[in-house]
Write an enzyme that holds these catalytic residues in place. Structure first.
Site, PDB file in Angstrom:
ATOM      1  N   ARG A   1       0.710  -1.315  -0.129  1.00 52.31           N
ATOM      2  CA  ARG A   1      -0.046  -0.156  -0.068  1.00 52.31           C
ATOM      3  C   ARG A   1       0.763   1.114   0.017  1.00 52.31           C
ATOM      4  O   ARG A   1       1.784   1.253   0.804  1.00 52.31           O
ATOM      5  CB  ARG A   1      -0.867  -0.003   1.392  1.00 52.31           C
ATOM      6  CG  ARG A   1      -1.932  -1.049   1.219  1.00 52.31           C
ATOM      7  CD  ARG A   1      -2.731  -0.904   2.284  1.00 52.31           C
ATOM      8  NE  ARG A   1      -3.603  -2.170   2.366  1.00 52.31           N
ATOM      9  CZ  ARG A   1      -4.582  -2.502   3.643  1.00 52.31           C
ATOM     10  NH1 ARG A   1      -4.552  -1.839   4.633  1.00 52.31           N
ATOM     11  NH2 ARG A   1      -5.144  -3.789   3.303  1.00 52.31           N
TER      12      ARG A   1
ATOM     13  N   SER B   1      -8.019  -1.291   1.295  1.00 56.79           N
ATOM     14  CA  SER B   1      -9.011  -1.709   2.349  1.00 56.79           C
ATOM     15  C   SER B   1      -9.579  -0.565   2.859  1.00 56.79           C
ATOM     16  O   SER B   1     -10.247   0.322   2.307  1.00 56.79           O
ATOM     17  CB  SER B   1      -8.346  -2.425   3.468  1.00 56.79           C
ATOM     18  OG  SER B   1      -9.191  -2.964   4.306  1.00 56.79           O
ATOM     19  N   HIS B   2      -9.281  -0.162   3.940  1.00 61.77           N
ATOM     20  CA  HIS B   2      -9.902   0.941   4.920  1.00 61.77           C
ATOM     21  C   HIS B   2      -9.252   2.453   4.543  1.00 61.77           C
ATOM     22  O   HIS B   2      -9.753   3.454   5.240  1.00 61.77           O
ATOM     23  CB  HIS B   2     -10.221   0.558   6.274  1.00 61.77           C
ATOM     24  CG  HIS B   2      -8.944   0.392   6.874  1.00 61.77           C
ATOM     25  ND1 HIS B   2      -8.357  -0.784   6.706  1.00 61.77           N
ATOM     26  CD2 HIS B   2      -8.023   0.921   7.929  1.00 61.77           C
ATOM     27  CE1 HIS B   2      -7.129  -0.785   7.368  1.00 61.77           C
ATOM     28  NE2 HIS B   2      -7.070   0.079   8.090  1.00 61.77           N
TER      29      HIS B   2
ATOM     30  N   ASP C   1     -16.200  -1.379   5.147  1.00 59.90           N
ATOM     31  CA  ASP C   1     -14.972  -0.649   4.612  1.00 59.90           C
ATOM     32  C   ASP C   1     -14.481  -0.509   3.172  1.00 59.90           C
ATOM     33  O   ASP C   1     -15.522  -1.295   2.645  1.00 59.90           O
ATOM     34  CB  ASP C   1     -13.561  -1.168   5.360  1.00 59.90           C
ATOM     35  CG  ASP C   1     -13.002  -2.657   4.634  1.00 59.90           C
ATOM     36  OD1 ASP C   1     -13.982  -3.196   4.293  1.00 59.90           O
ATOM     37  OD2 ASP C   1     -11.991  -2.564   5.012  1.00 59.90           O
TER      38      ASP C   1
ATOM     39  N   ASP D   1     -13.193  -2.192   0.761  1.00 59.83           N
ATOM     40  CA  ASP D   1     -13.271  -3.314   0.015  1.00 59.83           C
ATOM     41  C   ASP D   1     -14.152  -4.729   0.485  1.00 59.83           C
ATOM     42  O   ASP D   1     -14.197  -5.583   0.177  1.00 59.83           O
ATOM     43  CB  ASP D   1     -11.675  -3.903  -0.245  1.00 59.83           C
ATOM     44  CG  ASP D   1     -11.077  -4.421   1.376  1.00 59.83           C
ATOM     45  OD1 ASP D   1     -11.608  -4.066   2.336  1.00 59.83           O
ATOM     46  OD2 ASP D   1     -10.526  -5.363   1.257  1.00 59.83           O
TER      47      ASP D   1
ATOM     48  N   ASP E   1     -14.404  -5.997   3.454  1.00 62.68           N
ATOM     49  CA  ASP E   1     -14.017  -7.347   4.324  1.00 62.68           C
ATOM     50  C   ASP E   1     -14.136  -6.888   5.864  1.00 62.68           C
ATOM     51  O   ASP E   1     -14.130  -7.828   6.704  1.00 62.68           O
ATOM     52  CB  ASP E   1     -12.536  -7.727   3.920  1.00 62.68           C
ATOM     53  CG  ASP E   1     -11.460  -6.750   4.213  1.00 62.68           C
ATOM     54  OD1 ASP E   1     -11.932  -5.661   4.500  1.00 62.68           O
ATOM     55  OD2 ASP E   1     -10.392  -7.302   4.286  1.00 62.68           O
ATOM     56  N   ARG E   2     -14.401  -5.742   6.024  1.00 63.82           N
ATOM     57  CA  ARG E   2     -14.526  -5.427   7.580  1.00 63.82           C
ATOM     58  C   ARG E   2     -15.983  -4.908   7.900  1.00 63.82           C
ATOM     59  O   ARG E   2     -16.601  -4.666   6.877  1.00 63.82           O
ATOM     60  CB  ARG E   2     -13.616  -4.189   7.882  1.00 63.82           C
ATOM     61  CG  ARG E   2     -12.217  -4.265   8.022  1.00 63.82           C
ATOM     62  CD  ARG E   2     -11.228  -3.292   8.371  1.00 63.82           C
ATOM     63  NE  ARG E   2      -9.912  -3.873   7.921  1.00 63.82           N
ATOM     64  CZ  ARG E   2      -8.700  -3.346   8.758  1.00 63.82           C
ATOM     65  NH1 ARG E   2      -9.110  -2.643   9.890  1.00 63.82           N
ATOM     66  NH2 ARG E   2      -7.452  -3.704   8.322  1.00 63.82           N
TER      67      ARG E   2
ATOM     68  N   THR F   1      -1.683 -11.044  13.791  1.00 67.10           N
ATOM     69  CA  THR F   1      -2.461 -10.175  13.006  1.00 67.10           C
ATOM     70  C   THR F   1      -2.191 -10.388  11.631  1.00 67.10           C
ATOM     71  O   THR F   1      -1.062 -10.360  11.047  1.00 67.10           O
ATOM     72  CB  THR F   1      -2.258  -8.408  13.090  1.00 67.10           C
ATOM     73  OG1 THR F   1      -2.812  -8.198  14.490  1.00 67.10           O
ATOM     74  CG2 THR F   1      -3.066  -7.597  12.346  1.00 67.10           C
TER      75      THR F   1
ATOM     76  N   GLU G   1     -10.931 -10.376  14.529  1.00 66.49           N
ATOM     77  CA  GLU G   1      -9.735  -9.614  14.937  1.00 66.49           C
ATOM     78  C   GLU G   1     -10.533  -8.360  15.348  1.00 66.49           C
ATOM     79  O   GLU G   1     -11.534  -8.009  15.009  1.00 66.49           O
ATOM     80  CB  GLU G   1      -8.776  -9.405  13.804  1.00 66.49           C
ATOM     81  CG  GLU G   1      -9.231  -8.862  12.662  1.00 66.49           C
ATOM     82  CD  GLU G   1      -8.221  -8.967  11.417  1.00 66.49           C
ATOM     83  OE1 GLU G   1      -7.237  -9.766  11.554  1.00 66.49           O
ATOM     84  OE2 GLU G   1      -8.444  -8.251  10.491  1.00 66.49           O
TER      85      GLU G   1
ATOM     86  N   SER H   1      -9.908  -5.293  14.866  1.00 67.54           N
ATOM     87  CA  SER H   1      -9.997  -4.581  13.692  1.00 67.54           C
ATOM     88  C   SER H   1     -11.020  -4.327  12.770  1.00 67.54           C
ATOM     89  O   SER H   1     -10.813  -4.428  11.606  1.00 67.54           O
ATOM     90  CB  SER H   1      -8.595  -4.153  13.055  1.00 67.54           C
ATOM     91  OG  SER H   1      -8.124  -5.632  12.530  1.00 67.54           O
TER      92      SER H   1
ATOM     93  N   LYS I   1     -11.440 -12.263   5.653  1.00 68.52           N
ATOM     94  CA  LYS I   1     -12.670 -11.558   6.595  1.00 68.52           C
ATOM     95  C   LYS I   1     -13.631 -11.342   5.850  1.00 68.52           C
ATOM     96  O   LYS I   1     -13.238 -10.890   4.365  1.00 68.52           O
ATOM     97  CB  LYS I   1     -12.131 -10.470   7.412  1.00 68.52           C
ATOM     98  CG  LYS I   1     -11.177  -9.481   6.898  1.00 68.52           C
ATOM     99  CD  LYS I   1     -10.716  -8.715   7.851  1.00 68.52           C
ATOM    100  CE  LYS I   1      -9.680  -7.774   7.424  1.00 68.52           C
ATOM    101  NZ  LYS I   1      -8.619  -8.012   7.538  1.00 68.52           N
TER     102      LYS I   1
END
Length: 582
Positions: free
Chosen positions: A25, A124-125, A299, A301, A303-304, A367, A386, A388, A399
């Site tokens: 990233r 991601s986020h 988020d 993508d 996954d959260r 993690t 997790e 997060s 996730k």
């Protein structure tokens, strides 16, 4: 049929292409430098080996953030030049990270092909846009993130790369139109298959959950629902699942149009960044007066997830424990029992208590979702999570934010199966408080210090390690700060030996474990694009059910004070307060 030839382009190493816990990233302006993306992609192909790439089927899609469309065309051309047989792309380049995992594991192409791996384009986020973040990661044939052995090889290759290969004469593919484009190259035919981004994932969800039961809940006049995609890729699935399949009102969807810059917001589903949802759910500075019964956010993508009840926040650590405690009764996929459960080390020990009570195998891992993937592939783990805001199961190897929301809706549907004709609704808050009464409460908070000077962050961590050489001195210091805090029983740097492959992961976080079950954990996060992020996790266990209803920040106040003074947080970082508190 268009034909192409392979062009060999000379290149040289570019510093800093080490993949973190979830890929590489960086800022968009870094990725758009000449050869930057090309070097990383070629280094990935080289790490996989030419034999594995030749004739392969690769998925290339992501969360739709800025630069994704350009990156997809580059990767298609490089896959063709490296001998791949076909590339699958979600329509408009959109696939959530969990959907990519599902597609790799479940989808069968028109010609009977199955995917061998995937490039996921996401940060991601993290925010998106021309001045914000971009990311890329590679997932393996099991649908999960590349293990450290592969990511280490990729990084080593980026330090020695001399050339990359790209197709010349291969036109850009129209990724907005569903269909298969056929080309020919030196290794024979090459196809690009643009397919509906949602259908495989929706089919998988319907095989896991009792959709008619959830539909009864969602369409009941007693129940109200709100889902916020924060303009991330979850929006591509929200209408299909919640509105078309489950009967929710279109007005229950917030920010569900995917945007390259996430609407200028920060697509991180927490109480700080999901402001609109937080207000709608009756929390925050400007709460609405009549909130829905259930709310959730995703988020960038997808996954959260964040789960909220009416004026009530569910911590991610509690969420995974509650899902595990109720899965067998509420979710058909788990009706024959759970194989085991797992959490990341910084996540609270709420899941540990459930595992012990239900006599389940339990694992504490570093993690990074790839560690859960190993356990799942070995049949050792069914549900994991997790702190997060990541929760998931062995249906895929990532996730899965929408899965977690459907799991909560399934629990609510099960608890309310006899209440939807006028009885009192069992609420999210009821479920959480009943869980605390049964298993005890883990008061928990996380402080994030973002974009801290990397040198200062390293010095702070070294200071914390040095303190661990004398626990008695640490306890004297703590008593000088707060006499009402328990003594430290032990302290270490978390190290994990994988029970499946025997690999050892060192330096995974600094832990202070207290005699009363409390914990302080300090970690440097690998998910930022610049500077360092220090994460401080503070946890206190309360078994006495008369004391489980306190305000979390008040209950944790003494431990927070100890953590900040013991670590000399302000002294090292210059920060008087964290960037985010969750």
């Amino acid at each position: 049929m268009a034909s192409f030839k392979v062009n060999r382009v000379e290149s040289s190493p570019i510093e800093g292409q080490k993949p973190g816990t979830s890929g590489l990233r960086k800022k968009v302006k870094v990725f758009t430098q000449p050869h930057y993306l090309h070097n990383f992609v070629q280094s990935t192909f080289n790490a996989l080996s030419a034999e594995k790439v030749k004739g392969s089927t690769l998925v290339v899609s992501g969360d739709g953030r800025y630069y994704s469309k350009d990156a997809i065309q580059i990767i298609i051309k490089m896959a063709a030049a490296n001998g791949a047989r076909r590339v699958w792309v979600g329509q408009n380049g959109l696939l959530s990270t969990p959907a990519v995992s599902a597609v790799v594991r479940e989808r069968i192409g028109a010609d009977g092909s199955k995917a061998d791996g995937a490039f996921i384009l996401t940060a991601s986020h993290n925010p998106g846009g021309p001045n914000e973040d971009f990311g890329i990661k590679y997932n393996m044939g099991n649908g999960g993130p590349a293990p450290e052995g592969v990511t280490d090889k990729i990084f080593e290759n980026t330090k020695t790369i001399k050339e990359y290969f790209i197709a010349e004469g291969l036109p850009d593919v129209d990724i907005a139109a569903i269909g298969i484009s056929n080309f020919s190259g030196p290794d024979g035919p090459f196809d690009v298959d643009v397919f509906d981004a949602a259908s495989d994932y929706v089919k998988l969800m319907k095989s896991i959950f009792d959709f008619p039961s959830i539909q009864k809940l969602i369409t009941s006049p007693q129940f109200s629902f709100c889902y916020d995609a924060l303009h991330g890729v979850a929006g591509a699935y929200a209408s299909r699942i919640f509105v078309e399949e489950l009967g929710a009102k279109e007005s229950s969807l917030l920010n569900c149009v995917p945007k390259e810059d996430f609407g200028g917001g920060h697509p991180d589903p927490n109480l700080t960044y999901a402001k609109e949802l937080v207000a709608r759910m009756g929390l925050g500075k400007n709460p609405e007066s009549n909130p829905p019964e259930f709310g959730a956010a995703a988020d960038g993508d997808a996954d959260r997830n964040m789960v909220l009840g009416k004026r009530f926040f569910v911590t991610p650590s509690d969420s995974v424990a509650i899902i595990a405690a109720n899965a067998v009764q509420s979710i058909p996929y788990f009706s024959s029992g759970l194989k085991g459960v797992a959490r990341s080390m910084p996540t609270s020990a709420a899941l540990d208590v459930v595992a012990k009570s239900l006599n389940l195998k339990f694992f504490e891992v570093p993690t990074g979702w790839k560690f859960f993937g190993n356990l799942m592939d070995a049949g050792l783990c069914s549900v994991c999570g997790e702190e997060s805001f990541g929760t998931g199961s062995d249906h895929i190897r990532e996730k899965d934010g929408i899965w977690a929301v459907l799991a909560w809706l399934s629990i609510l549907a099960h608890k309310n199966k006899d209440n939807l004709n006028g009885g009192n609704l069992v609420t999210v808050e009821d479920i959480v408080k009943q869980h605390w009464a049964t298993f005890g409460r883990h008061y928990y908070t996380r402080y994030d210090y973002e974009n801290v000077d990397a040198g200062a962050a390293t010095e702070l961590m070294a200071h914390l390690v040095k303190l661990q050489s004398s626990i008695s001195d640490v306890n004297k210091t703590i008593k000088g700060i707060r006499s009402d805090v328990a003594n430290v029983a032990s302290a270490d740097e978390f190290e994990y030996k994988d029970p499946v492959d025997g690999s050892v992961s060192k330096n995974q976080g600094i832990r202070y474990l207290f005699e009363d079950g409390s914990r302080l954990v300090f970690r440097l996060s690998g998910t930022g694009s610049e500077g360092a992020t220090i994460r401080l996790y503070i946890e206190q266990y309360e078994k006495d059910s008369s004391k489980t209803g306190r305000d979390s920040q008040e209950a944790l106040g003494p431990l927070v004070e100890v953590a900040l003074k013991l670590s000399k947080m302000q002294e090292f970082t210059g920060r008087s307060a964290p960037t985010v508190i969750t």
